[in-house]
Scaffold this motif. Structure first.
Motif, mmCIF file in Angstrom:
data_model
loop_
_atom_site.group_PDB
_atom_site.id
_atom_site.type_symbol
_atom_site.label_atom_id
_atom_site.label_comp_id
_atom_site.label_asym_id
_atom_site.label_seq_id
_atom_site.Cartn_x
_atom_site.Cartn_y
_atom_site.Cartn_z
ATOM 1 N N PRO A 12 -13.126 4.396 3.717
ATOM 2 C CA PRO A 12 -11.688 4.168 3.863
ATOM 3 C C PRO A 12 -11.048 3.528 2.632
ATOM 4 C CG PRO A 12 -12.924 3.119 5.653
ATOM 5 C CD PRO A 12 -13.918 3.601 4.670
ATOM 6 N N GLY A 13 -9.804 3.842 2.410
ATOM 7 C CA GLY A 13 -9.001 3.156 1.386
ATOM 8 C C GLY A 13 -9.350 3.467 -0.046
ATOM 9 N N VAL A 14 -9.902 4.651 -0.310
ATOM 10 C CA VAL A 14 -10.249 4.980 -1.702
ATOM 11 C C VAL A 14 -9.357 6.072 -2.279
ATOM 12 C CG1 VAL A 14 -12.646 4.227 -1.510
ATOM 13 C CG2 VAL A 14 -12.068 6.591 -0.984
ATOM 14 N N GLY A 15 -8.426 6.576 -1.468
ATOM 15 C CA GLY A 15 -7.435 7.503 -2.012
ATOM 16 C C GLY A 15 -7.568 8.947 -1.570
ATOM 17 N N LYS A 16 -8.202 9.185 -0.430
ATOM 18 C CA LYS A 16 -8.366 10.593 0.005
ATOM 19 C C LYS A 16 -7.023 11.200 0.423
ATOM 20 C CE LYS A 16 -11.317 9.462 3.160
ATOM 21 N NZ LYS A 16 -11.258 8.012 2.913
ATOM 22 N N THR A 17 -6.338 10.521 1.338
ATOM 23 C CA THR A 17 -5.039 11.033 1.789
ATOM 24 C C THR A 17 -4.075 11.130 0.614
ATOM 25 O OG1 THR A 17 -5.437 9.959 3.904
ATOM 26 C CG2 THR A 17 -3.182 10.633 3.459
ATOM 27 N N THR A 18 -4.093 10.083 -0.212
ATOM 28 C CA THR A 18 -3.209 10.051 -1.382
ATOM 29 C C THR A 18 -3.470 11.257 -2.280
ATOM 30 O OG1 THR A 18 -3.429 7.661 -1.290
ATOM 31 C CG2 THR A 18 -2.495 8.565 -3.294
ATOM 32 N N LYS A 78 -5.575 -2.097 -10.797
ATOM 33 C CA LYS A 78 -4.414 -1.792 -9.953
ATOM 34 C C LYS A 78 -3.762 -3.096 -9.465
ATOM 35 C CE LYS A 78 -2.102 0.796 -6.717
ATOM 36 N NZ LYS A 78 -1.490 2.096 -6.689
ATOM 37 N N ASN A 126 -14.034 10.401 6.934
ATOM 38 C CA ASN A 126 -14.901 9.339 6.437
ATOM 39 C C ASN A 126 -16.358 9.777 6.422
ATOM 40 O OD1 ASN A 126 -12.682 7.161 8.090
ATOM 41 N ND2 ASN A 126 -12.931 7.263 5.886
ATOM 42 N N ILE A 134 0.845 -1.211 0.000
ATOM 43 C CA ILE A 134 0.000 0.000 0.000
ATOM 44 C C ILE A 134 0.874 1.253 0.000
ATOM 45 C CG2 ILE A 134 -2.184 -0.815 0.975
ATOM 46 C CD1 ILE A 134 -1.125 0.207 3.695
ATOM 47 N N ARG A 157 1.725 3.539 -3.433
ATOM 48 C CA ARG A 157 0.862 4.710 -3.225
ATOM 49 C C ARG A 157 1.103 5.690 -4.377
ATOM 50 N NH1 ARG A 157 -1.701 7.434 1.126
ATOM 51 N NH2 ARG A 157 -0.861 6.113 2.760
ATOM 52 N N PRO A 158 0.048 6.079 -5.086
ATOM 53 C CA PRO A 158 0.237 6.964 -6.230
ATOM 54 C C PRO A 158 0.962 8.257 -5.855
ATOM 55 C CG PRO A 158 -2.001 6.128 -6.181
ATOM 56 C CD PRO A 158 -1.367 5.701 -4.900
ATOM 57 N N VAL A 198 -6.578 5.732 -9.342
ATOM 58 C CA VAL A 198 -7.674 5.144 -10.117
ATOM 59 C C VAL A 198 -9.018 5.503 -9.471
ATOM 60 C CG1 VAL A 198 -6.284 3.205 -10.947
ATOM 61 C CG2 VAL A 198 -7.641 2.911 -8.903
ATOM 62 N N MET A 208 -9.383 -0.066 -1.819
ATOM 63 C CA MET A 208 -8.112 -0.417 -2.471
ATOM 64 C C MET A 208 -7.052 -0.843 -1.459
ATOM 65 S SD MET A 208 -6.677 -0.530 -5.454
ATOM 66 C CE MET A 208 -7.181 0.675 -6.668
ATOM 67 N N ARG A 209 -7.070 -0.221 -0.291
ATOM 68 C CA ARG A 209 -6.072 -0.571 0.725
ATOM 69 C C ARG A 209 -6.244 -2.037 1.130
ATOM 70 N NH1 ARG A 209 -7.396 2.735 4.818
ATOM 71 N NH2 ARG A 209 -5.908 4.407 4.485
HETATM 72 N N1 LIG Z 1 -7.747 5.519 -5.940
HETATM 73 C C1 LIG Z 1 -6.624 4.855 -5.676
HETATM 74 N N2 LIG Z 1 -5.744 4.579 -6.669
HETATM 75 C C2 LIG Z 1 -4.627 3.885 -6.413
HETATM 76 N N3 LIG Z 1 -4.277 3.433 -5.182
HETATM 77 C C3 LIG Z 1 -5.102 3.683 -4.160
HETATM 78 C C4 LIG Z 1 -6.316 4.407 -4.362
HETATM 79 N N4 LIG Z 1 -6.951 4.504 -3.177
HETATM 80 C C5 LIG Z 1 -6.178 3.897 -2.287
HETATM 81 N N5 LIG Z 1 -5.068 3.386 -2.861
HETATM 82 C C6 LIG Z 1 -4.043 2.604 -2.169
HETATM 83 O O1 LIG Z 1 -4.472 2.428 -0.831
HETATM 84 C C7 LIG Z 1 -3.609 3.080 0.077
HETATM 85 C C8 LIG Z 1 -4.406 3.858 1.090
HETATM 86 O O2 LIG Z 1 -5.050 4.948 0.469
HETATM 87 P P1 LIG Z 1 -5.371 6.302 1.262
HETATM 88 O O3 LIG Z 1 -4.460 6.422 2.432
HETATM 89 O O4 LIG Z 1 -5.356 7.412 0.289
HETATM 90 O O5 LIG Z 1 -6.835 5.998 1.729
HETATM 91 P P2 LIG Z 1 -7.864 6.981 2.437
HETATM 92 O O6 LIG Z 1 -8.989 7.222 1.476
HETATM 93 O O7 LIG Z 1 -7.156 8.165 2.977
HETATM 94 O O8 LIG Z 1 -8.417 6.054 3.603
HETATM 95 P P3 LIG Z 1 -8.767 6.433 5.143
HETATM 96 O O9 LIG Z 1 -10.142 7.010 5.118
HETATM 97 O O10 LIG Z 1 -8.749 5.114 5.840
HETATM 98 O O11 LIG Z 1 -7.712 7.373 5.629
HETATM 99 C C9 LIG Z 1 -2.687 3.933 -0.747
HETATM 100 O O12 LIG Z 1 -1.394 3.902 -0.226
HETATM 101 C C10 LIG Z 1 -2.703 3.307 -2.123
HETATM 102 O O13 LIG Z 1 -1.700 2.335 -2.191
#
Ligand SMILES: Nc1ncnc2c1ncn2[C@@H]1O[C@H](COP(=O)(O)OP(=O)(O)OP(=O)(O)O)[C@@H](O)[C@H]1O
Ligand SMILES: [Mg+2]
Length: 377
Positions: free
Chosen positions: A100-106, A223, A194, A61, A65-66, A73, A251-252
């Motif tokens: 969670p895990g859809v790429g917000k922090t990223t 991915k 969230n 992860i 991480r992009p 994606v 995705m996470r």
């Molecule tokens: N849209 C995406 N495209 C590619 N990789 C993704 C995507 N979303 C999540 N990931 C992968 O999942 C990991 C966690 O994503 P991220 O930390 O952005 O999630 P989040 O939306 O912030 O979740 P949370 O709400 O739990 O904080 C990233 O390191 C990446 O590897």
């Protein structure tokens, strides 16, 4: 759910193989019950080394991480809007809300990187739930950073990232209100959460709300396949389907499940995935539902009792029943009835009644839906 799933190599699934009663019901060529999203999947050779030479011990992860917007994606409209903001500068204060895990922090990190370029390190202050974010931090740390002078590219502002902002206390959020306005010339706030209803209204009114949805199976799959290729992972089509099934748009979770299965077994197939994820095997659930559709309570109950004996929590079983039922080829009217009953049972489980009797009651109801009424009475 925990980010990294526990691996239990000799888990229930192994025992399951010895269980004649249930084993009879298992399809010899396991596939998950999801509609196939895998037309583009090519299975790789099972033989070969089980550990990747490319593995450097980092969780995938983080490794994957992009870094740029183009690597993210899903949620393409939202992401491309933010990309334009980042390139042109003058980003509004934003709240990114979504599961969670859809790429917000990223996405926020990509935004800061694109916007600030080489000044990225000096120009951002990142605070997440692991930092103390009480009212004192807002008064001191955030204010201090906002006042600080940093040389940035022309027309760009410093960014204060408040990750997991839904866990900030209301007092701290209240203290942000004026700070946001006073330093608006030099500083932008990017919040991720969230659930947006935990962000107080005045903060919401000062920010542009950007919503992230769960990722589709195809997006997750694309991915996963890219990571498999880079890591030289050997996998089967049903293995990939199983990872996508267990991830449920996260995705996470998908990457963690893929990595756990690969490091545990050296090969990703559906059996290994369900062993690692320790979820009831969807094939068993599928068979159980089919027994209900044919009004065969006895056999449906056998499977349920088996799952119960394996120790699965009723919440896990019911959510799995729902996911399988949703994608099962059952007559439309019956599916709707089934989902209604599954929903009621889920509600009762959440309210605290999660016995085997409750689960059996569900099966009885499902069988009853197809039972021909006795008109002789
Ligand atoms: N849209 C995406 N495209 C590619 N990789 C993704 C995507 N979303 C999540 N990931 C992968 O999942 C990991 C966690 O994503 P991220 O930390 O952005 O999630 P989040 O939306 O912030 O979740 P949370 O709400 O739990 O904080 C990233 O390191 C990446 O590897
Ligand atoms: Mg996050």
């Amino acid at each position: 759910m925990a980010d990294v799933q526990e691996m239990d190599v000799d888990s229930e699934e192994v025992k399951l193989k010895d269980d004649n009663v249930v084993n009879k019901t298992i399809n010899p060529t396991p596939t998950t019950s999801r509609p196939s999203t895998t037309s583009s999947i090519t299975s790789t050779n099972v033989s070969g080394s089980s550990t990747s030479k490319k593995s450097d011990g980092r969780p995938w992860i983080e490794k994957y991480r992009p870094v740029n917007f183009s690597d993210i994606v899903g949620n393409s409209e939202t992401v491309s809007r933010l990309e334009i903001f980042a390139k042109e500068g003058n980003v509004p204060n934003i709240i990114l809300a979504g599961p969670p895990g859809v790429g917000k922090t990223t996405t926020i990190l990509c935004l800061a990187r694109t916007m600030l370029g080489p000044s990225y390190k000096d120009g951002i202050l990142e605070l997440n739930a692991s930092n103390d974010r009480g009212i004192d931090v807002v008064r001191n740390k955030i204010k201090m950073f906002a006042q600080q002078k940093v040389t940035l590219p022309k027309g760009k502002q410093k960014i204060i990232i408040l990750d997991e902002a839904d866990s900030m206390t209301e007092g701290a959020q209240q203290a942000l209100r004026r700070t946001m306005e006073i330093y608006s010339k030099t500083t932008r706030f990017a919040l991720a959460c969230n659930t947006s209803d935990k962000i107080i209204e005045p903060i919401q009114s000062r920010c542009a709300m950007v919503r992230f949805g769960k990722l589709s199976d195809a997006q997750i799959l694309s991915k996963l396949l890219a990571v498999c290729e880079k890591e030289d992972v050997s996998f089967t089509e049903d293995g990939m389907e199983a990872v996508v099934f267990t991830a449920q748009g996260d995705m996470r979770q998908a990457l963690n499940n893929l990595q756990s299965t690969y490091s545990g077994f050296g090969h990703v197939n559906s059996d290994n995935v369900f062993k690692v994820c320790d979820e009831p095997h969807p094939l068993l659930i599928k068979d159980m539902l089919q027994h209900c559709v044919s009004g065969n309570f006895e056999d449906a109950y056998k499977i349920m009792a088996h799952l119960w004996k394996l120790g699965y929590a009723s919440e896990d079983i019911i959510s799995n029943i729902f996911r399988v039922c949703k994608n099962e080829s059952i007559a439309e009217y019956l599916k709707l009835e089934y989902i209604k009953e599954i929903g009621y049972t889920h509600m009762r489980i959440v309210q605290g009644v999660s016995s085997l009797l409750q689960m059996s009651g569900l099966l009885a109801k499902l069988c009853q839906k197809v039972a021909v009424p006795d008109v002789s009475q």
